[in-house]
Write an enzyme that holds these catalytic residues in place. Structure first.
Site, PDB file in Angstrom:
ATOM      1  N   THR A 190       0.850  -1.185   0.000  1.00 27.71           N
ATOM      2  CA  THR A 190       0.000   0.000   0.000  1.00 27.71           C
ATOM      3  C   THR A 190       0.888   1.239   0.000  1.00 27.71           C
ATOM      4  O   THR A 190       1.887   1.299   0.720  1.00 27.71           O
ATOM      5  CB  THR A 190      -0.962   0.003   1.199  1.00 27.71           C
ATOM      6  OG1 THR A 190      -1.799  -1.139   1.095  1.00 27.71           O
ATOM      7  CG2 THR A 190      -1.852   1.237   1.190  1.00 27.71           C
ATOM      8  N   PHE A 219       1.186   5.186   0.690  1.00 28.06           N
ATOM      9  CA  PHE A 219       0.574   6.206   1.526  1.00 28.06           C
ATOM     10  C   PHE A 219       1.140   7.580   1.165  1.00 28.06           C
ATOM     11  O   PHE A 219       2.316   7.691   0.828  1.00 28.06           O
ATOM     12  CB  PHE A 219       0.891   5.960   3.005  1.00 28.06           C
ATOM     13  CG  PHE A 219       0.253   4.716   3.555  1.00 28.06           C
ATOM     14  CD1 PHE A 219      -0.949   4.779   4.235  1.00 28.06           C
ATOM     15  CD2 PHE A 219       0.854   3.476   3.391  1.00 28.06           C
ATOM     16  CE1 PHE A 219      -1.547   3.637   4.737  1.00 28.06           C
ATOM     17  CE2 PHE A 219       0.270   2.322   3.891  1.00 28.06           C
ATOM     18  CZ  PHE A 219      -0.934   2.406   4.568  1.00 28.06           C
TER      19      PHE A 219
END
Ligand code: PEP
Ligand code: MN
Length: 634
Positions: free
Chosen positions: A536, A538
């Site tokens: 992921t 960010f």
């Protein structure tokens, strides 16, 4: 012994316990952990532990069974984080020290410092007193060498480390170095260990040529017992029957020591192998096996190095090694420690001593969405590992934006994109709705899901699992194989809190290892995601008034095209003609305008800033709306 104090202990009680222990000949250290506060008491005098146990304010007393007390995990459960100037070692960090074997001249060390700093080293090494096998070999420049080393460190913003070989040098050397190095040959020079420990300064203790792990930890114990708390261990290989390499790196010592001790451990692949081409693979192996960093020899001209040339990396080799380390650290759940590009750039871009604009303290306040233990919190803590931070949990993404806008926090950390599930549209929408909140940096973590439940549970007892729908979807294969039913919950870490409350061996949660430890739950199985390539990305967001990022290399944009044939193609043509590299292009419906689309674009900013600026004006001219979500460095 470890004296665990009651949570609500009064100060007077604490002081009474301390004096009791000191009067019985113990050295006492207070250790404030995440879960509890303890006194670590070490000393030679025998005492009946029950005498301590009955003191008011004492919760329990646990004997330390190992001969190394202060270095032992029994004393301190959490990893010790050693701070050397702006650089930290330990926890989930990976820290790289580089430099020549020896300081040879002012010019040489300045040049090598610049080279290693540019490739990403954060600390500079260089011997000034060289313990050479032959008395006729180069012995080092002594104090003059230390002066050059310090100058090179200051010029490049890196703290410095150098080997100390004699107790009589300690007072002089402390004026020049940020960390003392105890060399392999001196690991059991106990007078030296005592003298260095008494400075209270950071110390790296290298493993002796034929030292057992316990002897090595006892050497660290000497240093700790004499006053410093900042000790790093370094395995640099041991003497075996093998002659192909200079030494044999005992790679399994790293996980062994990490279990036995709370101290950070780094690896020296240069002295371990003695052969330049073997250094990078061994350095990567060290990272894979859980080392907290490396110390590696690099020279601008290794062929003419005055010592250890054959094991010293060329600048290009070191640069490549740093790139490889950068690529693998997220996979290993580690954050590569960086320094700010410029000393006056604020800490969001690396280390440095931060000063919060909110309250003038050195603690940064940073917001994330989710419950404690959420993946966003992990990303936040890893990214800001060089700083003291307070992570503030917010219920919704919108609350993160509000907190940044209102100045309640310095930064926010929001997920933008998952490698399997795609963009987090809500955050892109919020970036548009909050034009005063901008992307300042980005970070990536590998998402590793665990099945988490009460200690009495196992994969056999679990019948249902709670998690965020994303977490459930990403572990579908595992759930199917084990006949576990999936129950959606609003957030991964929150589902662990729920499962903790239920305390039923048939009910588990899917979340991170961090979430399990925060809620006192057990990891029943780790790595249960179907696809291990699960990352992921960010964004670190801040207020638009934040000083702009120094030399940004990435632009996140949102573009709306006119409703006409070929409109997008015209926009892309503008980029193509200027060789501007598009990294991401995604279409998204415009809220409130059915069947109209906007596009998210990530564009690399080339070295030639003029070309980029000109490209942006040309793009603005052919689009209906063009907005910048952030200019940042990746
Ligand atoms: C060094 O770091 O240059 C050195 C001499 O290392 P060791 O003590 O590990 O041999
Ligand atoms: Mn050397």
């Amino acid at each position: 012994m470890v004296v665990v104090l009651e949570r609500d202990i009064r100060n007077a009680q604490k002081e009474q316990i301390r004096s009791f222990l000191e009067n019985h000949g113990f050295q006492v250290r207070e250790i404030v952990g995440v879960e509890e506060t303890i006194f670590g008491a070490v000393g030679a005098s025998p005492i009946d532990l029950r005498e301590v146990e009955i003191l008011p304010g004492v919760d329990k007393v646990i004997p330390i069974t190992k001969p190394y007390k202060l270095a032992s995990r029994e004393l301190r459960k959490d990893d010790t984080v050693v701070q050397v100037g702006p650089v930290r070692f330990g926890g989930s960090r990976f820290t790289v020290i580089a430099g020549p074997c020896a300081v040879e001249s002012r010019e040489q060390i300045l040049e090598v410092a610049r080279i290693v700093r540019k490739s990403g080293a954060v600390m500079l090494r260089g011997g000034a007193f060289k313990p050479r096998t032959s008395p006729y070999s180069f012995q080092g420049l002594g104090e003059e060498g230390l002066r050059f080393l310090k100058e090179a460190g200051e010029a490049t913003g890196m703290p410095v480390i150098s080997e100390v070989v004699s107790p009589s040098h300690v007072a002089m050397m402390r004026e020049y170095v940020d960390m003392f190095q105890i060399g392999a040959r001196n690991m059991q020079n106990f007078e030296l260990l005592k003298e260095v420990g008494a400075t209270g300064m950071p110390v790296m203790v290298k493993r002796g040529l034929s030292a057992t792990i316990e002897e090595w930890l006892m050497a660290a114990e000497y240093v700790l017992a004499h006053g410093t708390e900042n000790v790093i261990l370094c395995d640099r290989g041991i003497r075996t029957f093998e002659t192909f390499t200079r030494n044999s790196l005992d790679i399994s010592s790293i996980p062994v020591v990490k279990k036995l001790s709370h101290l950070p451990v780094v690896v020296d692949p240069s002295h371990a192998t003695g052969i330049r081409e073997k250094v990078p693979p061994v350095a990567l192996a060290a990272a894979a096996v859980g080392s907290d960093g490396i110390i590696v020899e690099v020279h601008s001209d290794p062929e003419h190095a005055m010592s250890d040339g054959p094991q010293t990396l060329y600048p290009e080799q070191f640069e490549k090694l740093m790139r490889d380390i950068e690529a693998i650290t997220p996979v290993l759940g580690r954050e590569l420690v960086r320094l700010p590009d410029r000393p006056d750039v604020r800490p969001v871009f690396g280390g440095g001593a931060p000063v919060s604009e909110i309250d003038g303290s050195t603690t940064l306040r940073i917001a994330f969405q989710g419950a404690r233990g959420a993946y966003s919190e992990t990303a936040l803590l890893r990214y800001f590992q060089a700083n003291d931070v307070t992570a503030e949990a917010k219920e919704a993404f919108r609350d993160v934006f509000e907190a940044v806008l209102q100045g309640q926090v310095e930064y926010g950390v929001i997920p933008l994109e998952n490698s399997l599930a795609g963009s987090v549209h809500e955050n892109y929408d919020l970036l548009l709705r909050y034009p005063d909140v901008t992307i300042l940096a980005e970070t990536k973590i590998r998402v590793e899901h665990c099945l988490i439940g009460p200690a009495a549970a196992s994969t056999e007892t679990v019948r249902t699992a709670y998690s965020h729908p994303q977490g459930l979807a990403q572990c579908r294969q595992f759930l199917e194989d084990h006949g576990i039913a999936a129950l959606p919950h609003y957030d991964t870490a929150g589902s662990v809190a729920l499962v903790a409350e239920k305390n039923d061996p048939a009910v588990a949660a899917i979340a991170s290892r961090e979430a399990a430890s925060i809620y006192g739950m057990t990891v029943l199985r780790e790595g249960i995601e179907t696809n291990p390539h699960n990352y992921t990305r960010f964004a670190i967001v801040g207020h638009r008034d934040h000083p702009p990022v120094d030399t940004p290399n990435m632009a996140a944009l949102v573009l709306a095209t006119p409703d006409a044939p070929g409109a997008l193609s015209v926009c892309l043509q503008v980029l193509a003609e200027r060789s501007l590299n598009l990294q991401k292009l995604e279409s998204r419906p415009i809220p409130g305008k059915p069947w109209n689309y906007m596009f998210y674009l990530d564009i690399q900013i080339p070295e030639d800033k003029e070309k980029f600026a000109e490209g942006m004006s040309a793009l603005a001219a052919v689009s209906e709306d063009l907005r910048t979500l952030g200019l940042y460095r990746v």
